[in-house]
Design a protein around this motif. Structure first.
Motif, PDB file in Angstrom:
ATOM      1  N   SER A 106      -1.614 -18.658  -3.772  1.00  0.00           N
ATOM      2  CA  SER A 106      -2.653 -17.908  -4.477  1.00  0.00           C
ATOM      3  C   SER A 106      -2.388 -16.412  -4.416  1.00  0.00           C
ATOM      4  CB  SER A 106      -4.021 -18.212  -3.864  1.00  0.00           C
ATOM      5  OG  SER A 106      -4.037 -17.852  -2.491  1.00  0.00           O
ATOM      6  N   PHE A 107      -1.689 -15.985  -3.369  1.00  0.00           N
ATOM      7  CA  PHE A 107      -1.406 -14.564  -3.248  1.00  0.00           C
ATOM      8  C   PHE A 107      -0.139 -14.379  -2.416  1.00  0.00           C
ATOM      9  CE2 PHE A 107      -2.324 -10.091  -3.027  1.00  0.00           C
ATOM     10  CZ  PHE A 107      -1.821  -9.684  -1.801  1.00  0.00           C
ATOM     11  N   VAL A 108       0.780 -13.540  -2.917  1.00  0.00           N
ATOM     12  CA  VAL A 108       1.953 -13.137  -2.176  1.00  0.00           C
ATOM     13  C   VAL A 108       2.279 -11.699  -2.549  1.00  0.00           C
ATOM     14  CG1 VAL A 108       3.493 -14.081  -3.934  1.00  0.00           C
ATOM     15  CG2 VAL A 108       4.375 -13.657  -1.660  1.00  0.00           C
ATOM     16  N   SER A 109       2.613 -10.905  -1.541  1.00  0.00           N
ATOM     17  CA  SER A 109       2.939  -9.503  -1.804  1.00  0.00           C
ATOM     18  C   SER A 109       4.161  -9.115  -0.998  1.00  0.00           C
ATOM     19  CB  SER A 109       1.762  -8.599  -1.440  1.00  0.00           C
ATOM     20  OG  SER A 109       1.583  -8.546  -0.029  1.00  0.00           O
ATOM     21  N   PHE A 110       4.887  -8.144  -1.524  1.00  0.00           N
ATOM     22  CA  PHE A 110       6.066  -7.637  -0.829  1.00  0.00           C
ATOM     23  C   PHE A 110       6.091  -6.116  -0.998  1.00  0.00           C
ATOM     24  CE2 PHE A 110      10.092  -7.495   1.053  1.00  0.00           C
ATOM     25  CZ  PHE A 110      10.891  -6.635   0.328  1.00  0.00           C
ATOM     26  N   ALA A 111       6.287  -5.418   0.122  1.00  0.00           N
ATOM     27  CA  ALA A 111       6.257  -3.962   0.094  1.00  0.00           C
ATOM     28  C   ALA A 111       7.472  -3.415   0.821  1.00  0.00           C
ATOM     29  CB  ALA A 111       4.974  -3.440   0.743  1.00  0.00           C
ATOM     30  N   ILE A 112       8.003  -2.308   0.275  1.00  0.00           N
ATOM     31  CA  ILE A 112       9.066  -1.541   0.931  1.00  0.00           C
ATOM     32  C   ILE A 112       8.510  -0.144   1.181  1.00  0.00           C
ATOM     33  CG2 ILE A 112      11.415  -0.672   0.761  1.00  0.00           C
ATOM     34  CD1 ILE A 112      12.018  -2.872  -1.218  1.00  0.00           C
ATOM     35  N   VAL A 113       8.453   0.205   2.466  1.00  0.00           N
ATOM     36  CA  VAL A 113       7.875   1.492   2.859  1.00  0.00           C
ATOM     37  C   VAL A 113       8.989   2.373   3.378  1.00  0.00           C
ATOM     38  CG1 VAL A 113       6.171   2.646   4.300  1.00  0.00           C
ATOM     39  CG2 VAL A 113       5.714   0.348   3.438  1.00  0.00           C
ATOM     40  N   GLU A 114       9.061   3.586   2.862  1.00  0.00           N
ATOM     41  CA  GLU A 114      10.103   4.521   3.278  1.00  0.00           C
ATOM     42  C   GLU A 114       9.857   5.021   4.696  1.00  0.00           C
ATOM     43  OE1 GLU A 114      11.172   6.329  -1.132  1.00  0.00           O
ATOM     44  OE2 GLU A 114      10.149   7.581   0.321  1.00  0.00           O
ATOM     45  N   PRO A 115      10.885   5.588   5.343  1.00  0.00           N
ATOM     46  CA  PRO A 115      10.729   6.046   6.732  1.00  0.00           C
ATOM     47  C   PRO A 115       9.581   7.031   6.910  1.00  0.00           C
ATOM     48  CG  PRO A 115      13.052   5.950   6.155  1.00  0.00           C
ATOM     49  CD  PRO A 115      12.306   5.697   4.902  1.00  0.00           C
ATOM     50  N   ASP A 116       9.274   7.825   5.871  1.00  0.00           N
ATOM     51  CA  ASP A 116       8.178   8.789   6.022  1.00  0.00           C
ATOM     52  C   ASP A 116       6.809   8.172   5.769  1.00  0.00           C
ATOM     53  OD1 ASP A 116       8.308   8.271   3.370  1.00  0.00           O
ATOM     54  OD2 ASP A 116       8.705  10.343   2.717  1.00  0.00           O
ATOM     55  N   GLY A 117       6.743   6.888   5.538  1.00  0.00           N
ATOM     56  CA  GLY A 117       5.454   6.219   5.364  1.00  0.00           C
ATOM     57  C   GLY A 117       5.045   6.055   3.919  1.00  0.00           C
ATOM     58  N   GLU A 118       5.784   6.604   2.982  1.00  0.00           N
ATOM     59  CA  GLU A 118       5.459   6.436   1.573  1.00  0.00           C
ATOM     60  C   GLU A 118       5.905   5.053   1.092  1.00  0.00           C
ATOM     61  OE1 GLU A 118       3.378   9.735   1.081  1.00  0.00           O
ATOM     62  OE2 GLU A 118       3.867   8.427  -0.626  1.00  0.00           O
TER      63      GLU A 118
END
Length: 792
Positions: A106-118
C-alpha cells in the motif's frame, strides 16, 4: 441380607462416585486441553504475525541491498547534474524498486539524503506528485546519523499515515561502500520505508478476536498470568498479546455446563443399566454358584451340579478347571513366543534386554566383565535386492545357526563363561559374553564370528558377498550402564564399517570423541545460518590451450562453535541427517547469483559446475529448483553442470536415473565426478547420461606414471568415444599435465592450475595470468611457439 440387596447398596454408590470422578477428570482434561488449544492457537497466530513481519523485513532488506549494489544508484551518487540525476537516474531507481516489489504494497518510499541533510531524491508509491519525507522519516534519518552503531530495522507504530517499517543505511559516493562511524558525515543516507499492510491487518484481526491490542516493543515485562503469548519479531523487537480474563472464562463456563448436564445423564443411565444387568445375569446365578462352591470347599459335595439352563454361568461351572489348565499352558506359550525371534528362533530384542539385565546385575555382584558384540551384516540389502527376500531370510536363519554354534564351541573351550545371542532387528545381531577378566576369550570369539563370513557367506552352493562388522564394548571398562554399553558398541560397529567392513573394532575414547564431534556438527548444521557461516570458492578448469572453460563451486563452512570444518567431514554428516537439501539450495542459489561475476572474468561461455548431494535425486524437486533459479537469474541451463559422484552414479536406480535424464532434458549438463574410485562397469559407463567424466585425482596419480601412459590414453579415448568430455582432477605437477596432454585429455583442474579461490582472489589470479601471458608474448622469439598448457 441377600446378594441382590448388597449389590444394590454397594454398587450404587461406587458407580455414582466413579461416574462423578470420571466426569470430573474428563472435565479437567478437557479444560486443560481447551486452555492448551487456545494457548497454541494464540501462539500460532502470533507466529503468523511474525512471519508477515519477517516477509516485510526481508523484502525491505533485500530491496535496499539491491539498490545499493545497482549501477543506477552508483551513477546517481556520482552525477553532478541535478536535473538529469533526479529525472533519468531517479526514474531508473524507481523502476528497480517496482521490479523488486514481489508483493502488493500500500505504501513504499525511498529517499536519498545528502551528507548535509538535504533530501537529494525522494520517491513514494502515493499518487501525490509533491510527496516528501514526513517528520518521522526525517527523525529516523537524524537519529541514524548520530548513532555510533549500525541500527536494526525500525518499526514505527505512530508514523504519519500508518505504521512503517524503515531501513536506513549509509554509502560513500566515492567508493560506494558503507562508511565507518567516523565517516558518516561524508556519506549519503539511504532510507527505504514500507507499510506492512498484511502485518497491520493481522494485528487488527487479533485485536478484534481477543479484545486486546498487540503490544510491540523492544523489551516486554514478565509474562502475565492467563492466556498470553509473545514472539520475537526480530532481534530488537517483540510482540505480545494478553487476552482478557473474560475471554477464557466464557469458554470454560460453556464447557462446564455441557459436562454437568451430560455427566449427570450418563451417570444415571449407567447406574440403572448396570444394576439391571448385574441382577439378571450375575447376582442371581452367582448366588446359586456360590452356594455350590461353598459346599465344594466344605467337602459337602464332590462336584458342581450340572447347569440346568446351559447359560454362561453353567458353562463356566462346567469348564472352570479345564479353562484354568489351558490358560496356564497358553501363558507359558505366549512367554516363549514373546521372547523368541520368529525367523531365526533365537532371542529377540525383548528377551535380550532381560538377559542383559540379569548378566549386568551378576557382573556387579561378582566382579566379572560383560562384553557386548554388536554385529551388522554388510551388503545384506544387496542379497534382498538381487536374490529376493526368501534368500535373505534363509541367510539370516543360517547365520544365526552358525553363530549359535560358534558360541556353543566357545563355552566348551572356556568353562565358566556365559553367552547369549539375539537378533535385534533386520540384519543386526548382538552377542553377550560374561566371563572373568582373566579368562574372557573375547578376541577368540570375535575371530570365530568374523570367520563365519570371511571371503563371503556360502549357502546352498552359492557365495553371497556378505561380511560382518562387529563393534565391541565392555562393562565396566567402557560403560557405566547397559544402555551406555549398547550405544558404545553401536558406535564401534559404525567405525568398523567406516574402516572397510568385515572387521571388528573395540570402543575407545577416540571413538567417543569422534561420535561427540559428529553430534556437535549435526547440532550446528541444524541451526546453520548459511548467509553468516557458509561461503563459496571456485576452482577453475582450463582446456588444452590454457583458457578457463569451467569453474567448480566448492563449499566452505566456518562454524562459530567449531571453527572451520572441512567439507569432507560435515557433508557426509549432513547427508546422513537429511540436512543437505537446505545446504544444496543455498549453494545453488548463491552460485547462480554470482555467475555474472564469472562471466565478467572468463567470458559468456564459462560453465558453472555445482556438486549436489546424492540424496537430492530421489524426486524431481532438485530439477524444478534448478529450472526456477536459472530462470530467476536469467542463466542459460547449458552453462550449468551438475556433478554426481561416480559411486552414486554406479547405483542409479530407475527412479534416480529418470531424475538425471530430466535434468539433462531441461538443458543442464551432467558430470560424473571422482571417476575411477567406484565400481563402474563398461555397461554402466555406456549408459551414463553424462556430458563430462571427471577423472579422480587418485587414478590420475596412478595413471600418469610413464609405464601407465598407454592405459591413460586408452581410458581417455574410450570416454571421448562415448561423446563425453574428460576433465582431469588433481593436476598438481607439470609431469602429470604433460602425460594428460599426451593422452588427449580435454580439461585440467588442480593446484598447478589454481587452488580454490574466492571471486575476488580469482580476479587477482586472472590479472596475474594476463600479465604473464603478455610478458610471454613479448619475450617470445620470432618463429618460436608456446608449449601447450604453458599458459595454465
Amino acid at each position: 441380607m441377600t446378594l441382590g440387596k448388597r449389590a444394590l447398596l454397594v454398587i450404587f454408590p461406587v458407580i455414582l462416585i466413579v461416574q462423578l470422578l470420571a466426569a470430573t477428570t474428563a472435565y479437567l482434561t478437557q479444560r486443560s486441553s481447551l486452555l492448551g488449544l487456545e494457548q497454541a492457537r494464540l501462539e500460532q497466530q502470533l507466529y503468523a504475525l511474525k512471519s508477515a513481519y519477517l516477509d516485510y523485513e526481508s523484502f525491505n532488506r533485500s530491496v535496499l541491498y539491491s539498490i545499493i549494489d545497482s549501477d543506477a544508484l552508483l551513477l546517481f551518487l556520482r552525477e553532478s547534474h541535478t536535473g538529469y540525476r533526479n529525472e533519468t537516474l531517479g526514474l531508473r531507481i524507481q523502476q528497480s524498486i517496482r521490479s523488486l516489489s514481489t508483493t502488493r504494497l500500500s505504501f513504499v518510499s525511498f529517499a536519498i539524503v545528502e551528507p548535509d541533510g538535504e533530501v537529494a531524491y525522494y520517491f513514494e508509491s502515493s499518487l501525490s506528485p509533491f510527496a516528501s519525507m514526513n517528520a518521522t522519516q526525517e527523525r529516523i534519518v537524524r537519529e541514524a546519523k548520530q548513532a555510533t552503531e549500525t541500527r536494526e530495522m525500525i518499526y514505527v507504530e505512530d508514523a504519519e499515515g500508518g505504521p512503517l517499517l524503515v531501513d536506513t543505511d549509509f554509502i560513500l559516493p566515492a567508493s560506494t561502500t558503507r562508511p565507518l562511524p567516523s565517516q558518516r558525515s561524508e556519506a549519503f543516507i539511504l532510507q527505504l520505508a514500507v507499510r506492512p499492510g498484511q502485518f497491520i491487518t493481522l494485528k487488527e484481526r487479533l485485536k478484534a478476536e481477543y479484545g486486546a491490542a498487540v503490544e510491540i516493543a523492544p523489551q516486554l515485562g514478565p509474562t502475565p498470568p492467563g492466556l498470553s503469548a509473545d514472539v520475537e519479531l526480530s532481534s530488537s523487537m517483540r510482540a505480545r498479546l494478553t487476552a482478557p480474563e473474560e475471554y477464557i472464562a466464557e469458554r470454560l463456563r460453556t464447557l462446564s455446563l455441557a459436562f454437568l448436564i451430560g455427566g449427570s445423564l450418563i451417570c444415571l443411565l449407567t447406574i440403572a443399566l448396570l444394576m439391571l444387568l448385574i441382577r439378571r445375569y450375575i447376582t442371581d446365578p452367582i448366588s446359586h454358584l456360590d452356594s455350590q462352591l461353598t459346599d465344594l470347599l466344605l467337602c459337602k459335595r464332590d462336584a458342581l451340579d450340572e447347569p440346568t439352563d446351559g447359560g454362561e454361568i453353567g458353562r463356566l461351572t462346567q469348564n472352570m478347571k479345564t479353562l484354568h489348565e489351558r490358560n496356564t499352558e497358553a501363558l507359558q506359550r505366549i512367554q516363549e513366543i514373546s521372547w523368541t525371534d520368529s525367523l531365526t528362533h533365537i532371542s529377540n530384542r525383548a528377551h535380550f534386554a532381560v538377559l542383559a539385565s540379569a548378566m549386568h546385575d551378576k557382573c556387579e555382584q561378582n566382579g566379572q566383565q560383560l562384553a557386548l558384540l554388536f554385529i551388522d551384516l554388510d551388503n545384506f540389502k544387496q542379497v534382498n535386492d538381487q536374490h529376493g527376500h526368501d534368500a535373505g531370510d534363509a541367510l539370516l536363519r543360517i547365520f544365526a545357526l552358525r553363530a549359535q554354534g560358534a558360541l556353543d564351541r566357545h563355552r566348551e573351550a572356556h568353562p565358566g563363561t556365559e553367552t547369549a545371542l539375539a537378533r535385534l532387528s533386520g540384519d543386526e545381531f548382538a552377542v553377550l559374553l560374561m566371563s572373568t577378566p582373566e579368562n574372557d576369550g573375547l578376541r577368540e570369539l570375535t575371530d570365530a564370528l568374523l570367520e563365519l563370513c570371511r571371503g563371503g557367506f556360502r549357502m546352498d552352493d552359492r557365495l553371497y558377498q556378505v561380511s560382518v562388522s562387529i563393534g565391541i564394548a565392555c562393562y565396566p571398562r567402557d560403560a557405566d550402564s547397559f544402555t551406555q554399553l549398547l550405544t558404545r558398541a553401536d558406535t564401534a560397529m559404525y567405525q568398523a564399517k567406516a574402516e572397510g567392513k568385515n572387521a571388528a573394532v573395540a570402543f575407545s575414547a577416540e571413538l567417543e570423541q569422534r561420535d561427540r564431534r559428529i553430534r556437535v556438527i549435526e547440532q550446528q548444521l541444524r541451526a546453520l545460518d548459511g548467509d553468516e557461516q557458509l561461503r563459496l570458492v571456485y576452482m577453475p578448469a582450463v582446456d588444452r590451450e590454457g583458457a578457463v572453460v569451467s569453474c567448480e563451486v566448492l563449499l566452505r563452512w566456518h562454524s562459530p562453535v567449531l571453527g572451520t570444518v572441512s567439507p569432507g567431514e560435515f557433508i557426509p554428516i549432513a547427508e546422513r541427517a537429511g540436512l543437505f537439501p537446505k545446504i544444496d539450495s543455498w549453494v545453488i542459489d548463491r552460485a547462480l547469483a554470482g555467475y555474472p561475476e564469472l562471466v565478467s572474468l572468463f567470458g559468456e561461455r564459462v560453465i558453472l559446475a555445482i556438486n549436489v548431494s546424492s540424496a537430492q535425486l530421489t524426486d524431481d524437486r532438485l530439477c524444478n529448483y534448478l529450472i526456477e533459479r536459472a530462470a530467476h537469474y536469467r542463466i542459460c541451463p547449458t552453462r550449468i553442470e551438475i556433478e554426481l559422484t561416480e559411486t552414486y552414479a554406479a547405483e542409479l536406480s530407475s527412479n534416480t536415473m529418470e531424475v538425471v535424464r530430466t535434468i539433462r532434458m531441461a538443458g543442464f549438463r551432467v558430470a560424473i565426478d571422482d571417476f575411477g574410485v567406484g565400481y563402474t562397469s563398461i555397461q554402466q559407463l555406456l549408459e551414463y547420461p553424462a556430458d563430462t567424466i571427471k577423472l579422480d585425482m587418485a587414478i590420475i596419480q596412478r595413471l600418469t606414471r610413464p609405464e601407465m601412459q598407454q592405459s591413460l590414453t586408452a581410458i581417455v579415448a574410450f570416454c571421448q568415444a562415448q561423446g563425453k568430455r574428460v576433465n582431469a582432477e588433481g593436476v598438481d605437477t607439470l609431469e602429470k599435465q604433460s602425460a594428460l596432454l599426451q593422452a588427449g585429455c580435454d580439461l585440467f583442474q588442480g593446484y598447478l592450475i589454481s587452488p580454490p579461490r574466492s571471486v575476488n582472489a580469482l580476479k587477482d589470479w586472472v590479472a596475474v595470468r594476463n600479465r604473464a601471458q603478455s610478458d610471454l608474448r613479448l619475450d617470445q622469439l620470432p618463429g618460436g611457439a608456446v608449449p601447450k598448457g604453458a599458459e595454465a
